[in-house]
Design an enzyme around this catalytic site. Structure first.
Site, mmCIF file in Angstrom:
data_model
loop_
_atom_site.group_PDB
_atom_site.id
_atom_site.type_symbol
_atom_site.label_atom_id
_atom_site.label_comp_id
_atom_site.label_asym_id
_atom_site.label_seq_id
_atom_site.Cartn_x
_atom_site.Cartn_y
_atom_site.Cartn_z
ATOM 1 N N ARG A 117 -9.788 -17.750 -0.398
ATOM 2 C CA ARG A 117 -10.338 -16.416 -0.474
ATOM 3 C C ARG A 117 -11.492 -17.113 -1.453
ATOM 4 N NH1 ARG A 117 -10.781 -13.072 2.211
ATOM 5 N NH2 ARG A 117 -12.264 -11.133 0.570
ATOM 6 N N ASN A 133 -7.821 -26.922 -7.588
ATOM 7 C CA ASN A 133 -7.384 -25.866 -6.365
ATOM 8 C C ASN A 133 -7.388 -27.741 -5.331
ATOM 9 O OD1 ASN A 133 -7.621 -25.094 -3.383
ATOM 10 N ND2 ASN A 133 -9.646 -26.314 -3.233
ATOM 11 N N HIS A 135 -6.718 -29.234 -1.486
ATOM 12 C CA HIS A 135 -7.979 -29.004 -0.184
ATOM 13 C C HIS A 135 -7.516 -30.705 1.473
ATOM 14 C CE1 HIS A 135 -11.051 -28.338 2.629
ATOM 15 N NE2 HIS A 135 -10.996 -29.105 3.045
HETATM 16 C C1 GRF Z 1 -2.595 -26.946 2.859
HETATM 17 O O1 GRF Z 1 -3.044 -27.592 3.206
HETATM 18 C C2 GRF Z 1 -3.766 -26.733 1.519
HETATM 19 O O2 GRF Z 1 -4.501 -27.829 1.484
HETATM 20 C C3 GRF Z 1 -5.117 -25.990 2.416
HETATM 21 O O3 GRF Z 1 -4.303 -24.595 2.968
HETATM 22 C C4 GRF Z 1 -2.710 -25.429 2.978
HETATM 23 C C5 GRF Z 1 -1.660 -24.458 2.466
HETATM 24 O O4 GRF Z 1 -0.410 -24.672 2.458
HETATM 25 N N1 GRF Z 1 -5.470 -24.908 0.828
HETATM 26 P P1 GRF Z 1 0.921 -23.617 1.651
HETATM 27 O O5 GRF Z 1 1.026 -22.670 2.417
HETATM 28 O O6 GRF Z 1 0.637 -24.343 0.661
HETATM 29 O O7 GRF Z 1 2.057 -24.570 2.576
#
Ligand code: GRF
Length: 215
Positions: A117, A133, A135
């Protein structure tokens, strides 16, 4: 003492070195926001259990009713609260409810672990410089929801992941830690994402520890 050297591992490069950061640090109460699988949420829970991160997860907030993160939270005996963004009139109203929930659980630092979000000033101002965060790219390259697809399409040979402090712009803000992951010739989105996630699970707890210590 935080070292800003780099650490070479068998298939990745992490900067700064996580070996010089874990364990320790001041105790901190975390709130985690997750939209999907929650493997990063679980990596943080595991790091706390292992004594690598001096923290406690007060609450998991998830926005999709079928998010597997909620099952993981139950397995870890961590309170999980469903806040479905579809039930709110605006992003600001949704974030206001998130802030109320985080405050109810006495959260000090917020971790967006696969939180799909866009966040607003309402959340950012309530937790200024205390939202982290993760990423799946080497920021500032490949921002947005399709970071891995963008990396593969661009022809770069090194992908990776980034943990950063959250600012209003999407996938922007001071970088705490990154890990590089080589792209293999026959990589698909799935195979590359799997190898990036191995690194995410290592650097997210380490970066939280780094951020807490730097406070
Ligand atoms: C991760 O790859 C993160 O970098 C991205 O979304 C994915 C989430 O994976 N923002 P999880 O739900 O922690 O397995």
């Amino acid at each position: 003492m935080v070292s800003y050297s780099t650490a070479m591992t068998t298939n990745s490069l992490i900067s700064p070195s996580i070996t010089s950061i874990l364990p320790g640090g001041a105790f901190c109460r975390l709130g985690i926001l997750a939209s999907g699988s929650g493997s990063n949420f679980e990596a943080v829970a595991q790091a706390i259990k292992n004594g690598q991160l001096n923290a406690q997860i007060q609450v998991l907030i998830y926005n999709n009713p079928d998010a597997y993160a909620a099952v993981r939270a139950e397995n870890w005996d961590i309170p999980a609260v469903l806040l479905n963004h579809r039930d709110y009139k605006s992003r600001e109203d949704f974030d206001a409810e998130i802030v109320r929930t985080l405050q109810k659980y006495n959260v000090e630092w917020v971790v967006m672990a696969g939180w799909m979000r866009i966040v607003t000033q309402v959340l950012i101002q309530a937790y200024t410089d205390k939202i982290i965060n993760i990423h799946p790219s080497l920021l500032p390259s490949f921002k947005g929801a399709s970071a891995i697809e963008q990396a593969l399409a661009s022809g770069v040979k090194i992908a990776g992941c980034t943990v950063h402090i959250v600012r209003l712009q999407v996938d922007d803000g001071p970088i705490l830690m990154q890990a590089a992951v080589p792209i293999l010739p026959d990589d698909t989105t799935e195979t590359l994402h799997q190898r990036i996630q191995i690194e995410e699970h290592r650097i997210l707890p380490a970066a939280i520890s780094l951020a807490i210590k730097a406070e």
